[in-house]
Write an enzyme that holds these catalytic residues in place. Sequence first.
Site, PDB file in Angstrom:
ATOM      1  CG  HIS A 108      -0.120   0.153   2.523  1.00 60.26           C
ATOM      2  ND1 HIS A 108       0.557  -0.896   3.103  1.00 60.26           N
ATOM      3  CD2 HIS A 108       0.122   1.226   3.324  1.00 60.26           C
ATOM      4  CE1 HIS A 108       1.168  -0.487   4.199  1.00 60.26           C
ATOM      5  NE2 HIS A 108       0.934   0.818   4.359  1.00 60.26           N
ATOM      6  CG  ASP A 110       1.583   4.980   4.748  1.00 60.94           C
ATOM      7  OD1 ASP A 110       1.208   3.793   4.837  1.00 60.94           O
ATOM      8  OD2 ASP A 110       2.684   5.380   5.160  1.00 60.94           O
ATOM      9  CG  HIS A 258       5.087   1.021   3.006  1.00 63.21           C
ATOM     10  ND1 HIS A 258       4.680   2.264   2.576  1.00 63.21           N
ATOM     11  CD2 HIS A 258       4.453   0.818   4.186  1.00 63.21           C
ATOM     12  CE1 HIS A 258       3.846   2.790   3.451  1.00 63.21           C
ATOM     13  NE2 HIS A 258       3.677   1.928   4.445  1.00 63.21           N
ATOM     14  NE  ARG A 274       2.534   6.423   9.790  1.00 62.65           N
ATOM     15  CZ  ARG A 274       1.567   5.934   9.041  1.00 62.65           C
ATOM     16  NH1 ARG A 274       1.632   4.698   8.594  1.00 62.65           N
ATOM     17  NH2 ARG A 274       0.525   6.655   8.739  1.00 62.65           N
TER      18      ARG A 274
HETATM   19  O1  LIG Z   1       5.332  -1.535  10.684  1.00 57.74           O
HETATM   20  C1  LIG Z   1       5.896  -1.269   9.618  1.00 57.74           C
HETATM   21  O2  LIG Z   1       6.994  -1.718   9.315  1.00 57.74           O
HETATM   22  C2  LIG Z   1       5.228  -0.340   8.636  1.00 57.74           C
HETATM   23  C3  LIG Z   1       3.758  -0.248   8.844  1.00 57.74           C
HETATM   24  C4  LIG Z   1       3.127   0.713   7.877  1.00 57.74           C
HETATM   25  O3  LIG Z   1       2.582   0.333   6.889  1.00 57.74           O
HETATM   26  C5  LIG Z   1       3.224   2.141   8.129  1.00 57.74           C
HETATM   27  O4  LIG Z   1       3.754   2.564   9.166  1.00 57.74           O
HETATM   28  O5  LIG Z   1       2.754   2.907   7.272  1.00 57.74           O
HETATM   29 FE   LIG Z   2       1.984   2.039   5.684  1.00 57.49          FE
END
Ligand SMILES: O=C(O)CCC(=O)C(=O)O
Ligand SMILES: [Fe+2]
Length: 306
Positions: A108, A110, A258, A274
């Site tokens: 995806h 984001d 990702h 994040r």
């Molecule tokens: O946990 C992760 O490595 C990435 C998860 C994810 O898709 C994001 O943080 O946008």
């Molecule tokens: Fe993500």
Amino acid sequence: MGQITVKPLGYALGAEVQGVDMRAPLAAEDRKAINAAWLKHCVLVFPGQEALTPEQQIAFAGQFGELDQHASQPPATLHPGHPEILVLTNRQVQGKPSGTRNSGRNWHTDLSYTERPAKGALLLCREKPPVGGDTMFANLTLAYETLTPRIQALIEDLEAVHDASLIKGIEQRDPAIVAEMRNRNPPVAHPLVRVHPETGRKALLIGQRIRGILGLSDEEGAALLNLLNAHAIAPEFVYRHRWSLGDVLMWDNRCTMHVALADFDQSQPRVMHRCSLQGERVTGRILRNPSIADRETLIQAVAAVA
Ligand SMILES: O=C(O)CCC(=O)C(=O)O
Ligand SMILES: [Fe+2]
């Protein structure tokens, strides 16, 4: 701080950046150098940042765009006191399974299920399992540029229907929160090809959270999406990150997709913080009436047999 160095980690994307003190405001020329490296490599890795505080992560991220306050996310998934930080964790939250324990499990970009996909994100690894829990990124500019001109022409004006219901594992989350998320995020149409606002290069906007393609039958849409996704996740276009504690990854969401792999012992904690950068512009069109996609498909099908 000394000189900033940028060491590519892959031919397609990914680079490690050293010599940056993430705790302090960046000098203008350093900010420029990091931004240039970001545009070139799409995913930057800043190792050794375990001591970074939430405030410092927020301040650093804010130098690269408008921070998302995560209003679209359930409050329990946010850092207490710091809504700019989304906590991706498989630890229990308030005695319940965390709503982010299985986030990102299919390819995806984001927030592609909103009108305004994110600009990027900065993800800090706070806890990790001894092995696995990797994240893979695909370069969607290269993927676009390596399609044959005939396929490029075919997809030029097509729009895909992105749908939050297709987030993998969403059915395992709290039903009330999922229902609210679906309500808040009706399907949205985005062009299959978009132009990066800073580089001016075209990139695919694809992934596995797409229901179909407007104007194509379900079968045609699925076949075309399979073709594009399979092309884009060829190993040549992918960087796979094996996390170390304290890594900060900063990805450009405007030209990548990702996936967070479930390739680890789920009894081991994996905790990531994040910061998300808001998209610079609206590129999507909400399909208020979800049957629009079906109707257009139907019209197309009728036209084909008429
Ligand atoms: O946990 C992760 O490595 C990435 C998860 C994810 O898709 C994001 O943080 O946008
Ligand atoms: Fe993500």
